[in-house]
Design a protein around this motif. Sequence first.
Motif, PDB file in Angstrom:
ATOM      1  N   HIS A  52       0.842  -1.188   0.000  1.00  0.00           N
ATOM      2  CA  HIS A  52       0.000   0.000   0.000  1.00  0.00           C
ATOM      3  C   HIS A  52       0.883   1.247   0.000  1.00  0.00           C
ATOM      4  N   ALA A  53       0.455   2.258  -0.748  1.00  0.00           N
ATOM      5  CA  ALA A  53       1.114   3.560  -0.692  1.00  0.00           C
ATOM      6  C   ALA A  53       0.611   4.303   0.535  1.00  0.00           C
ATOM      7  N   GLY A  54       1.534   4.879   1.294  1.00  0.00           N
ATOM      8  CA  GLY A  54       1.120   5.597   2.489  1.00  0.00           C
ATOM      9  C   GLY A  54       2.286   6.239   3.197  1.00  0.00           C
ATOM     10  N   ASP A  55       1.953   7.181   4.062  1.00  0.00           N
ATOM     11  CA  ASP A  55       2.927   7.941   4.834  1.00  0.00           C
ATOM     12  C   ASP A  55       2.976   7.359   6.246  1.00  0.00           C
ATOM     13  N   LEU A  56       4.161   6.965   6.689  1.00  0.00           N
ATOM     14  CA  LEU A  56       4.286   6.364   8.024  1.00  0.00           C
ATOM     15  C   LEU A  56       3.892   7.329   9.130  1.00  0.00           C
ATOM     16  N   HIS A  57       3.947   8.631   8.849  1.00  0.00           N
ATOM     17  CA  HIS A  57       3.509   9.615   9.840  1.00  0.00           C
ATOM     18  C   HIS A  57       2.007   9.561  10.081  1.00  0.00           C
ATOM     19  N   GLN A  58       1.292   8.883   9.198  1.00  0.00           N
ATOM     20  CA  GLN A  58      -0.173   8.917   9.266  1.00  0.00           C
ATOM     21  C   GLN A  58      -0.814   7.548   9.490  1.00  0.00           C
ATOM     22  N   ILE A  59      -0.028   6.505   9.697  1.00  0.00           N
ATOM     23  CA  ILE A  59      -0.642   5.189   9.897  1.00  0.00           C
ATOM     24  C   ILE A  59      -1.459   5.202  11.193  1.00  0.00           C
ATOM     25  N   ARG A  60      -2.569   4.484  11.185  1.00  0.00           N
ATOM     26  CA  ARG A  60      -3.502   4.519  12.311  1.00  0.00           C
ATOM     27  C   ARG A  60      -3.872   3.116  12.789  1.00  0.00           C
ATOM     28  N   PHE A  61      -2.974   2.164  12.629  1.00  0.00           N
ATOM     29  CA  PHE A  61      -3.243   0.808  13.101  1.00  0.00           C
ATOM     30  C   PHE A  61      -3.261   0.786  14.629  1.00  0.00           C
ATOM     31  N   SER A  62      -4.005  -0.157  15.180  1.00  0.00           N
ATOM     32  CA  SER A  62      -4.084  -0.289  16.639  1.00  0.00           C
ATOM     33  C   SER A  62      -3.966  -1.762  17.035  1.00  0.00           C
ATOM     34  N   GLU A  63      -2.871  -2.084  17.717  1.00  0.00           N
ATOM     35  CA  GLU A  63      -2.634  -3.430  18.261  1.00  0.00           C
ATOM     36  C   GLU A  63      -2.916  -4.517  17.226  1.00  0.00           C
ATOM     37  N   LEU A  64      -2.331  -4.356  16.044  1.00  0.00           N
ATOM     38  CA  LEU A  64      -2.608  -5.261  14.926  1.00  0.00           C
ATOM     39  C   LEU A  64      -1.457  -6.212  14.618  1.00  0.00           C
ATOM     40  N   PHE A  65      -0.208  -5.755  14.779  1.00  0.00           N
ATOM     41  CA  PHE A  65       0.942  -6.511  14.273  1.00  0.00           C
ATOM     42  C   PHE A  65       1.732  -7.183  15.397  1.00  0.00           C
ATOM     43  N   HIS A  66       2.244  -8.383  15.071  1.00  0.00           N
ATOM     44  CA  HIS A  66       3.179  -9.056  15.972  1.00  0.00           C
ATOM     45  C   HIS A  66       4.592  -8.496  15.804  1.00  0.00           C
ATOM     46  N   LEU A  67       4.889  -8.017  14.590  1.00  0.00           N
ATOM     47  CA  LEU A  67       6.222  -7.501  14.275  1.00  0.00           C
ATOM     48  C   LEU A  67       6.101  -6.346  13.300  1.00  0.00           C
ATOM     49  N   ILE A  68       6.865  -5.287  13.561  1.00  0.00           N
ATOM     50  CA  ILE A  68       7.090  -4.218  12.589  1.00  0.00           C
ATOM     51  C   ILE A  68       8.591  -4.143  12.352  1.00  0.00           C
ATOM     52  N   PHE A  69       8.992  -4.138  11.092  1.00  0.00           N
ATOM     53  CA  PHE A  69      10.410  -3.916  10.810  1.00  0.00           C
ATOM     54  C   PHE A  69      10.551  -2.778   9.810  1.00  0.00           C
ATOM     55  N   SER A  70      11.613  -2.004   9.987  1.00  0.00           N
ATOM     56  CA  SER A  70      11.854  -0.817   9.172  1.00  0.00           C
ATOM     57  C   SER A  70      13.361  -0.680   8.987  1.00  0.00           C
ATOM     58  N   MET A  71      13.823  -0.921   7.767  1.00  0.00           N
ATOM     59  CA  MET A  71      15.255  -1.040   7.507  1.00  0.00           C
ATOM     60  C   MET A  71      15.795   0.227   6.836  1.00  0.00           C
ATOM     61  N   HIS A  72      16.536   0.998   7.626  1.00  0.00           N
ATOM     62  CA  HIS A  72      17.163   2.241   7.153  1.00  0.00           C
ATOM     63  C   HIS A  72      16.122   3.220   6.591  1.00  0.00           C
TER      64      HIS A  72
END
Length: 269
Positions: A103-123
């Motif tokens: 999905h195209a989107g801005d990380l400053h605006q994500i609105r997920f709530s208690e959804l993921f077991h893992l988030i990874f963000s590489m550099h």
Amino acid sequence: MAYGCEQALMETNPVKRLAFRWLGATHLGDRSRNHYLMRALRKITLPEDANVLNAGCANGAHSFYLSERHPGWKITGIEIEQEPIARAIAISEKKGTGNLSFHAGDLHQIRFSELFHLIFSMHVLTYLKDDLEVLKRFSRALKRDGYLILSIPTPPAPSALPRPLQRLFQPAAPPAGAPPISIERSGYSNEEITRKLNEAGFRPLSITHPAGPLWQSAWEIHTLIENKRLLRAMAHPFLLFLVDLDQWLCKEYPYPMGRDSLIIAQRSV
């Protein structure tokens, strides 16, 4: 499956397409960050049906690599740039990958709530306008005790190349009167990233510096010969070997002997 080999499906240059098929991603930074991610994943335990967010997924290479190894995971990739996300979507459609979505989107605006077991963000963090705000949104998006894996640059440090090699690959002096060129890049100290993680609601579990002297030497040589096309083409296979060897050694160094930071953190609130 080699990391990044799926990119061959969208490559029109026959030489690059062959390289993707046989070697996978050949960009030194991308290749090393996948090594970092695999190293971090070996230190945590996730359920077989884990819900995973690739925050700043670019062309989706990390996501494709994980989807092959963990077919039970549901992996979501988010990227602000339209071109790489369109490429990732097209590759996913060609492959028929069922456990991936982009999905195209801005990380400053994500609105997920208690959804993921893992988030990874590489550099990715170093390019964000408000990194602390994004870390807070990551915390809200994770399930209780969910994990965050980050790779970020470390502050500038002295060259890892021996002096004879520094002299050999020293770039030509700029023309007289040319404006000075800054070679500094932004980076996070351990103290700064620990403070921001704590403020965002994370408990850091480990902060290591996985880019050892071989990796650093490869990257410096690559940077210094970037505009020398023939020399770069001849040297690149050797530089790839140095990057892979540095990671296969799987050593952890103190900064500045080791560069880049690989962070594993857990949601604490």
